[in-house]
Design a protein around this motif. Structure first.
Motif, short mmCIF file in Angstrom:
data_model
loop_
_atom_site.label_atom_id
_atom_site.label_comp_id
_atom_site.label_asym_id
_atom_site.label_seq_id
_atom_site.Cartn_x
_atom_site.Cartn_y
_atom_site.Cartn_z
N MET A 34 5.73 32.96 72.34
CA MET A 34 6.24 32.43 73.61
C MET A 34 5.14 32.37 74.67
O MET A 34 5.07 31.42 75.44
N GLN A 35 4.26 33.37 74.68
CA GLN A 35 3.14 33.35 75.63
C GLN A 35 2.22 32.17 75.36
O GLN A 35 1.76 31.50 76.29
N GLN A 36 1.94 31.92 74.09
CA GLN A 36 1.07 30.79 73.75
C GLN A 36 1.71 29.46 74.12
O GLN A 36 1.04 28.55 74.62
N MET A 37 3.02 29.34 73.89
CA MET A 37 3.74 28.12 74.27
C MET A 37 3.70 27.94 75.79
O MET A 37 3.48 26.83 76.27
N ASP A 38 3.90 29.02 76.52
CA ASP A 38 3.87 28.97 77.98
C ASP A 38 2.48 28.58 78.48
O ASP A 38 2.32 27.73 79.36
N TYR A 39 1.45 29.18 77.89
CA TYR A 39 0.07 28.87 78.26
C TYR A 39 -0.22 27.38 78.00
O TYR A 39 -0.79 26.69 78.84
N HIS A 40 0.18 26.91 76.84
CA HIS A 40 -0.07 25.52 76.48
C HIS A 40 0.67 24.58 77.44
O HIS A 40 0.12 23.57 77.88
N SER A 41 1.90 24.93 77.78
CA SER A 41 2.70 24.11 78.69
C SER A 41 2.04 24.07 80.08
O SER A 41 1.94 23.00 80.69
N ARG A 42 1.57 25.21 80.56
CA ARG A 42 0.91 25.24 81.87
C ARG A 42 -0.37 24.42 81.86
O ARG A 42 -0.68 23.71 82.82
N ARG A 43 -1.11 24.49 80.77
CA ARG A 43 -2.35 23.73 80.65
C ARG A 43 -2.07 22.23 80.63
O ARG A 43 -2.74 21.44 81.30
N LEU A 44 -1.06 21.81 79.89
CA LEU A 44 -0.67 20.40 79.87
C LEU A 44 -0.21 19.94 81.24
O LEU A 44 -0.55 18.84 81.68
N ASN A 45 0.55 20.80 81.91
CA ASN A 45 1.05 20.44 83.25
C ASN A 45 -0.12 20.28 84.22
O ASN A 45 -0.14 19.34 85.02
N LYS A 46 -1.10 21.16 84.11
CA LYS A 46 -2.26 21.08 84.99
C LYS A 46 -3.10 19.83 84.70
O LYS A 46 -3.53 19.12 85.60
N CYS A 47 -3.30 19.54 83.43
CA CYS A 47 -4.15 18.41 83.04
C CYS A 47 -3.46 17.06 83.14
O CYS A 47 -4.09 16.06 83.50
N TYR A 48 -2.18 17.00 82.79
CA TYR A 48 -1.50 15.72 82.65
C TYR A 48 -0.26 15.57 83.54
O TYR A 48 0.37 14.51 83.54
N LYS A 117 5.12 4.59 77.17
CA LYS A 117 4.51 4.24 75.88
C LYS A 117 2.99 4.36 75.95
O LYS A 117 2.36 4.85 75.01
N GLU A 118 2.42 3.92 77.06
CA GLU A 118 0.97 4.03 77.24
C GLU A 118 0.54 5.49 77.24
O GLU A 118 -0.48 5.85 76.64
N PHE A 119 1.33 6.35 77.91
CA PHE A 119 1.00 7.78 77.94
C PHE A 119 1.02 8.36 76.53
O PHE A 119 0.10 9.07 76.12
N VAL A 120 2.08 8.06 75.78
CA VAL A 120 2.20 8.60 74.42
C VAL A 120 1.05 8.10 73.55
O VAL A 120 0.48 8.87 72.76
N SER A 121 0.67 6.84 73.69
CA SER A 121 -0.43 6.29 72.89
C SER A 121 -1.75 6.99 73.18
O SER A 121 -2.58 7.16 72.29
N ALA A 122 -1.95 7.37 74.42
CA ALA A 122 -3.18 8.06 74.81
C ALA A 122 -2.90 9.54 75.05
O ALA A 122 -3.60 10.19 75.82
N ALA A 123 -1.86 10.06 74.39
CA ALA A 123 -1.35 11.40 74.69
C ALA A 123 -2.38 12.49 74.44
O ALA A 123 -3.25 12.36 73.59
N PRO A 124 -2.20 13.58 75.16
CA PRO A 124 -3.06 14.75 74.94
C PRO A 124 -2.85 15.32 73.55
O PRO A 124 -1.86 15.01 72.89
N TYR A 125 -3.79 16.10 73.15
CA TYR A 125 -3.74 16.75 71.86
C TYR A 125 -2.65 17.82 71.92
O TYR A 125 -2.88 18.92 72.40
N LEU A 126 -1.47 17.46 71.49
CA LEU A 126 -0.31 18.32 71.67
C LEU A 126 -0.32 19.50 70.70
O LEU A 126 -0.99 19.50 69.68
N LEU A 127 0.50 20.48 71.06
CA LEU A 127 0.57 21.71 70.29
C LEU A 127 0.88 21.45 68.81
O LEU A 127 0.25 22.03 67.94
N HIS A 128 1.85 20.58 68.51
CA HIS A 128 2.19 20.37 67.10
C HIS A 128 1.04 19.72 66.35
O HIS A 128 0.85 19.99 65.17
#
Length: 160
Positions: A34-48, A117-128
């Motif tokens: 859960m901590q890793q998921m939270d960290y990843h979510s915060r990082r995505l929120n900050k970057c994107y 659609k443009e965002f998804v095409s150029a999407a960040p390197y997601l957790l999965h």
């Protein structure tokens, strides 16, 4: 009490203690996840400017097309109240839009916009995607065992 009975009682206590220790270890491992998921979510929120639930919703709509909020909620295992907030924020960013059903105005569909659609095409390197890359160090059999074990744990946690 005989020595054999004492030994049997000690073995039972030890087994119970070991079982309790394993349970604690599992809970701590879940907490780390859960901590890793939270960290990843915060990082995505900050970057994107998007959280993991927002990105998961966006991907689901992108991959499966227009759907109701209820269908989306069931597909990604988030409550309806959470989904409504997530969709509100995605709509503010113009990544999705809502449309009402023509025959039944109570039904609202969610669809992805061109901007989404443009965002998804150029999407960040997601957790999965990252998890998939990291899983490649395991054999296929180990990956299957891991997935089955996690699903078993989910089932066990439903009964708590």
């Amino acid at each position: 009490m005989s020595d054999i009975e004492k030994k049997s009682l000690d073995d039972k206590k030890t087994a119970a203690q070991q079982s309790e220790q394993r349970s604690k270890s599992i809970i701590l491992a879940l907490r780390k996840i859960m901590q890793q998921m939270d960290y990843h979510s915060r990082r995505l929120n900050k970057c994107y400017g998007l959280t993991v639930p927002q990105i998961v919703c966006l991907y689901e709509i992108y991959e499966n097309g227009r759907m109701t909020i209820s269908a989306l909620s069931k597909k990604i295992y988030l409550s309806m109240s959470t989904i409504v907030g997530v969709i509100d924020r995605l709509e503010e960013k113009q990544f999705v839009h809502r449309t009402r059903d023509i025959q039944d105005r109570r039904i609202i569909y969610i669809d992805i916009t061109e901007k989404g659609k443009e965002f998804v095409s150029a999407a960040p390197y997601l957790l999965h995607n990252r998890l998939n890359d990291n899983l490649q160090v395991l054999t296929v059999e180990e990956q299957i065992v891991l997935a089955n074990s996690i699903n078993l744990l989910v089932d066990l946690l439903r009964d708590i």
